[in-house]
Structure formats: structure tokens, C-alpha cells
Scaffold this active site. Structure first.
Site, short mmCIF file in Angstrom:
data_model
loop_
_atom_site.label_atom_id
_atom_site.label_comp_id
_atom_site.label_asym_id
_atom_site.label_seq_id
_atom_site.Cartn_x
_atom_site.Cartn_y
_atom_site.Cartn_z
N ALA A 80 0.86 -1.18 0.00
CA ALA A 80 0.00 0.00 0.00
C ALA A 80 0.90 1.24 0.00
CB ALA A 80 -0.88 -0.02 1.24
N GLY A 96 0.73 -5.10 0.91
CA GLY A 96 -0.48 -5.16 0.09
C GLY A 96 -0.23 -5.80 -1.27
N GLU A 143 -0.53 -9.38 -0.70
CA GLU A 143 -1.96 -9.65 -0.44
C GLU A 143 -2.77 -9.59 -1.74
OE1 GLU A 143 -2.02 -6.57 2.57
OE2 GLU A 143 -2.47 -8.05 4.10
N GLU A 193 4.75 -5.09 7.09
CA GLU A 193 3.97 -4.04 7.77
C GLU A 193 4.40 -3.78 9.20
OE1 GLU A 193 2.72 -6.47 5.92
OE2 GLU A 193 1.06 -5.77 4.67
N1 CO8 Z 1 4.57 3.27 -0.62
C1 CO8 Z 1 4.97 4.43 -1.16
N2 CO8 Z 1 6.11 4.57 -1.88
C2 CO8 Z 1 6.88 3.49 -2.04
C3 CO8 Z 1 6.53 2.24 -1.48
C4 CO8 Z 1 5.31 2.15 -0.77
N3 CO8 Z 1 4.85 0.99 -0.24
N4 CO8 Z 1 7.50 1.35 -1.81
C5 CO8 Z 1 8.41 2.01 -2.54
N5 CO8 Z 1 8.05 3.31 -2.66
C6 CO8 Z 1 8.74 4.36 -3.39
C7 CO8 Z 1 9.92 4.88 -2.58
O1 CO8 Z 1 9.50 5.85 -1.62
C8 CO8 Z 1 10.77 5.48 -3.68
O2 CO8 Z 1 10.21 6.72 -4.04
P1 CO8 Z 1 11.18 8.02 -4.13
O3 CO8 Z 1 12.13 7.69 -5.24
O4 CO8 Z 1 10.23 9.12 -4.46
O5 CO8 Z 1 11.84 8.14 -2.81
C9 CO8 Z 1 10.55 4.53 -4.85
O6 CO8 Z 1 9.33 3.84 -4.55
C10 CO8 Z 1 11.66 3.52 -5.02
O7 CO8 Z 1 11.81 2.85 -3.77
P2 CO8 Z 1 13.23 2.68 -3.04
O8 CO8 Z 1 14.13 3.81 -3.40
O9 CO8 Z 1 12.98 2.45 -1.61
O10 CO8 Z 1 13.76 1.37 -3.77
P3 CO8 Z 1 14.74 0.26 -3.16
O11 CO8 Z 1 15.08 -0.65 -4.29
O12 CO8 Z 1 15.84 0.89 -2.40
O13 CO8 Z 1 13.85 -0.55 -2.09
C11 CO8 Z 1 11.87 -1.71 -1.32
C12 CO8 Z 1 12.75 -1.30 -2.53
C13 CO8 Z 1 12.62 -2.68 -0.46
C14 CO8 Z 1 10.62 -2.35 -1.88
C15 CO8 Z 1 11.53 -0.44 -0.49
O14 CO8 Z 1 11.00 0.54 -1.37
C16 CO8 Z 1 10.50 -0.68 0.57
O15 CO8 Z 1 10.83 -1.17 1.62
N6 CO8 Z 1 9.21 -0.29 0.30
C17 CO8 Z 1 8.17 -0.42 1.29
C18 CO8 Z 1 7.67 -1.83 1.39
C19 CO8 Z 1 6.61 -1.93 2.44
O16 CO8 Z 1 6.82 -1.67 3.60
N7 CO8 Z 1 5.39 -2.34 2.04
C20 CO8 Z 1 4.27 -2.47 2.93
C21 CO8 Z 1 3.43 -1.26 2.87
S1 CO8 Z 1 2.11 -1.26 4.05
C22 CO8 Z 1 0.93 -2.24 3.31
O17 CO8 Z 1 1.08 -2.71 2.24
C23 CO8 Z 1 -0.30 -2.46 4.10
C24 CO8 Z 1 -1.41 -3.03 3.24
C25 CO8 Z 1 -2.70 -2.89 3.97
C26 CO8 Z 1 -3.88 -3.19 3.06
C27 CO8 Z 1 -5.16 -2.91 3.76
C28 CO8 Z 1 -6.35 -3.16 2.84
C29 CO8 Z 1 -7.65 -3.06 3.59
#
Ligand code: CO8
Length: 389
Positions: free
Chosen positions: A196, A239, A242, A262
Site C-alpha cells: 500500500a 499489500g 496480499e 507491515e
Molecule cells: N509506498 C509508497 N512509496 C513506495 C513504497 C510504498 N509501499 N514502496 C516504494 N516506494 C517508493 C519509494 O518511496 C521510492 O520513491 P522516491 O524515489 O520518491 O523516494 C521509490 O518507490 C523507489 O523505492 P526505493 O528507493 O525504496 O527502492 P529500493 O530498491 O531501495 O527498495 C523496497 C525497494 C525494499 C521495496 C523499499 O522501497 C521498501 O521497503 N518499500 C516499502 C515496502 C513496504 O513496507 N510495504 C508495505 C506497505 S504497508 C501495506 O502494504 C499495508 C497493506 C494494507 C492493506 C489494507 C487493505 C484493507
């Protein structure tokens, strides 16, 4: 998607040569018609869009040339008219020639002239309205298969609200479309979806989440009645994992990573990470993934654990998902839907209830033309021709 190797005839036409002015290379009505053909790929659409842009530039240049020519004509006619009544001096001639050298004067004169004529000419340039553009998705159809590509590359396909609204909308449209038999959902080679959108939700409060049933619309995917296949490359986190689990089948590219991080953000999975994941891979592995937030599954581990049904090289996973979707799409749609209903029922009810549900559906298939056709074809040693009835 971009690495898909099979290009359709449309691609070949559009890719042939530079965007010059030869008639075969121009985007014609035929190309538009071809775009509805089953063989069109996402790559075709990108090339097509590019070619349209080039054509627009060419048309604009041509328009400017015509305007300049027409403008020059207006200036010369005006000068001739002036010369008929007055004796033009050398000074007047210099003014006329310098006016001819100014594109602005020429264009303005041409525009005035064309505006005067346009009142009398038919509106042959009218264009039919097109459907609203999708911001976060790319869609294409291949025969009876719809392919939906999450397309938010800068944010690793983070699932913002707008993306999910579009996803629900296109899935509903494909579900209602009788020419579609199965749907493939995919992302990029780097990310299926990194979860998400954290930046979008970080400042929300409990009351608004509860009152608005925040992200409640994510579950609409599970209401899609046609089979869905997730073709996962790269990150499928939070997400994203999921979303893949909401699909009926998951194929993974060999570099795919599945995780529920998460807890590291101070929250918990909210769309099946603690429920579907347990059913897919068992309690211990699900606990480990959700409690640590950092133990992820590789594609191979996910396959061994039963989360994923097959692993392919990253550049083949979408094609393989499409092949399977084609196979399913060419079977009887109502019977396919009954299978999907029956298997999903197994998650909801005790075994005895599930078995009764299954037997009732089995009985009901005998009311369909496709059951008659399928069994007759077997007896006659020929291929069944299902009509989805
Ligand atoms: N949300 C927003 N932006 C994101 C997300 C995200 N989940 N993941 C990556 N991005 C963005 C980064 O902020 C970055 O943007 P910017 O260049 O503007 O800073 C761009 O994508 C590239 O990401 P990274 O520079 O971080 O790339 P890396 O290769 O260094 O890392 C990762 C990749 C490991 C995937 C890292 O981006 C990361 O850890 N992302 C977050 C993953 C995460 O925590 N996901 C869980 C989110 S919470 C969730 O999903 C809850 C779901 C609930 C659903 C409920 C339904 C009812």
C-alpha cells in the site's frame, strides 16, 4: 511486459522504418482497427502512441507550412489590390517583402482567412470521444485473455487509492465482458507491487479509517467471477503480496520476493496477510514472515511452500500466465466459474458443507449445453467446442 518477445503484425507495421511521411508508415484507420485485434500487445500500444505523437508533430509542421503559404498569398493579394488603386513606392515594396518574411504576419493572415472559410466547410475533423485514460494501469486483451499491468514505476507500483479504484473498475469491466474468459494481473520486472502507498496513508487517523472503511474496496477483487492469475516479478510486499493472494493462481518470476513487512511500519497486514497467507503456507512460516517483517520468501521458497504454483524465468512469467489463462479462457465459462466458486467455498465452510456445495454444482453442470458438448466430444473423439452455455 516490455521483454515479451512475440510481437504482433501491428508492431511489425508500426516498427518498420522511421516516422517519415511514406503512406505505409502512417497511422491509418486500418491500424486503429487492428488495435482491436486479439494479437495486440502492450508494446504495440506504446509504439502506436509514439507513432501518433510523431504524426501529430508532422501534421503540426504541415499546418504551419500551409498557414505560412496562405499568409504570404494574403499579403501579396493585399499588395496587388493596393497597387491597383495607388502608385506603390519603393518604401511600400520593402514593407511588403519584410511582411512576407515574418511568420507571425503570414500565420495571422492565414488564420483570419481560414476562420472565414471554416464557417462554410463540413466538420470532417470531428473525433469521437475516447474512454477516460487510465493513470496507473495498462490493459490489453489477447483473444479471451485480459492482461492488466500495474503501472506506477516511480513508486514500485505502490498501491495508492487511485490505482485500486482503476483496478476495480477495469476488472469489473473485464468480468462483465463476455469475450473475456480469464484475467492476468502483473506489474513490472522490478515490482509487482511494493505494498500500500505508505506516503498516502501515513497521516490518517483511526476515526476516518473506520468511518470510511479505509481500503475496504480492495476486497472487490475477490468478487471477480472470472479466474485471475497474478504474474509476479520483483517485489510483492505487504499489500502487493496480499493482492497476489487475492488472485486465483500465482505464477512467479525467479527473482520474485514475497513479504509482509507491515510490522516494521508499526502496523499489521490488512488485506489477508494474516489470513490467506496462513492457509497458503501454514502457521509457522506466516508467523515468521508477519512477526519479523523481514523474513521474505524467494520465488522458489514460495513455490515449495505452496503460495505460488509455478516459477519461470522473469522474462517468461507473463507469457506463461497468459498461456494458462488462454487454456482456461477457452473452456466453458460457466463451468470454470463453478470450479472457482467451489474451491473458494472450501475457505469458508466446513468440509461437509463444502462437499455438499460441490455435489450440487456438479449436478447442475448437467443442465448446461457445454456439459453435453464436452462429453459428446469425448465419446466422438473430437475437440469440444464450448459455447459458454
Ligand atoms: N509506498 C509508497 N512509496 C513506495 C513504497 C510504498 N509501499 N514502496 C516504494 N516506494 C517508493 C519509494 O518511496 C521510492 O520513491 P522516491 O524515489 O520518491 O523516494 C521509490 O518507490 C523507489 O523505492 P526505493 O528507493 O525504496 O527502492 P529500493 O530498491 O531501495 O527498495 C523496497 C525497494 C525494499 C521495496 C523499499 O522501497 C521498501 O521497503 N518499500 C516499502 C515496502 C513496504 O513496507 N510495504 C508495505 C506497505 S504497508 C501495506 O502494504 C499495508 C497493506 C494494507 C492493506 C489494507 C487493505 C484493507
Amino acid at each position: 511486459m516490455s521483454t515479451r518477445s512475440s510481437f504482433s503484425p501491428v508492431t511489425q507495421i508500426l516498427e518498420s522504418g522511421p516516422a517519415s511521411a511514406s503512406p505505409e508508415e502512417r497511422v491509418t484507420e486500418e491500424h486503429f482497427n487492428n488495435l482491436h485485434a486479439s494479437s495486440v500487445t502492450y508494446r504495440d500500444l506504446l509504439i502506436f502512441e509514439e507513432r501518433l505523437k510523431l504524426n501529430m508533430i508532422r501534421l503540426k509542421k504541415r499546418q504551419q507550412k500551409y498557414e505560412a503559404f496562405l499568409g504570404s498569398l494574403v499579403v501579396v493579394i493585399a499588395y496587388c489590390a493596393f497597387a491597383t488603386f495607388y502608385q506603390p513606392s519603393e518604401h511600400h515594396s520593402i514593407i511588403m517583402f519584410s511582411a512576407l518574411r515574418q511568420p507571425l504576419v503570414r500565420a495571422t493572415a492565414a488564420k483570419r482567412l481560414s476562420r472565414a472559410f471554416s464557417a462554410y466547410s463540413p466538420n470532417h475533423n470531428a473525433v469521437a470521444p475516447t474512454s477516460p485514460k487510465l493513470e496507473y494501469l495498462l490493459t490489453e486483451t489477447r483473444g479471451r485473455v485480459a492482461v492488466v499491468t500495474l503501472h506506477r514505476p516511480k513508486a514500485l507500483n505502490a498501491l495508492c487509492n487511485g490505482l485500486f479504484v482503476e483496478l476495480n473498475q477495469v476488472l469489473r469491466e473485464f468480468d462483465d465482458n463476455k469475450d473475456i474468459g480469464a484475467i492476468v494481473i502483473t506489474g513490472s520486472e522490478r515490482a509487482f507491487a511494493a505494498g500500500a502507498d505508505i506516503k498516502e496513508m501515513k497521516d490518517r487517523g483511526f476515526i476516518e479509517n473506520y468511518a470510511e472503511d479505509f481500503l475496504g474496496h480492495w476486497t472487490q477483487i475477490t468478487k471477480i467471477r472470472k479466474p485471475t492469475i497474478a504474474a509476479v516479478n520483483g517485489f510483492a510486499l505487504g499489500g502487493g503480496c496480499e493482492l497476489a493472494m487475492m488472485c486465483d493462481i500465482i505464477y512467479a518470476g525467479d527473482k520474485a520476493v514475497f513479504g509482509q513487512p507491515e510490522i516494521k511500519l508499526g502496523t499489521i497486514p490488512g488485506a489477508g496477510g494474516t489470513q490467506r497467507l496462513v492457509r497458503a503456507i501454514g502457521k509457522s512460516k506466516a508467523m515468521e514472515m508477519c512477526l519479523t517483517g523481514s523474513v521474505n520468501l524467494t520465488a522458489e521458497e514460495a513455490e515449495r511452500a505452496g503460495l505460488v504454483s509455478r516459477v519461470y524465468p522473469a522474462d517468461q512469467v507473463v507469457d506463461e500466465a497468459i498461456k494458462t489463462a488462454e487454456k482456461i479462457g477457452n473452456l466453458s465459462l460457466p463451468i470454470v466459474q463453478m470450479v472457482k466458486d467451489a474451491i473458494n467455498q472450501s475457505f469458508e465452510v466446513p468440509l461437509s458443507g463444502g462437499l455438499t456445495f460441490e455435489r450440487r454444482l456438479f449436478h447442475s453442470t448437467f443442465a448446461s449445453k457445454d456439459q453435453k458438448e464436452g462429453m459428446a466430444a469425448f465419446a466422438e473423439k473430437r475437440k469440444a467446442n464450448f459455447t459458454h452455455n
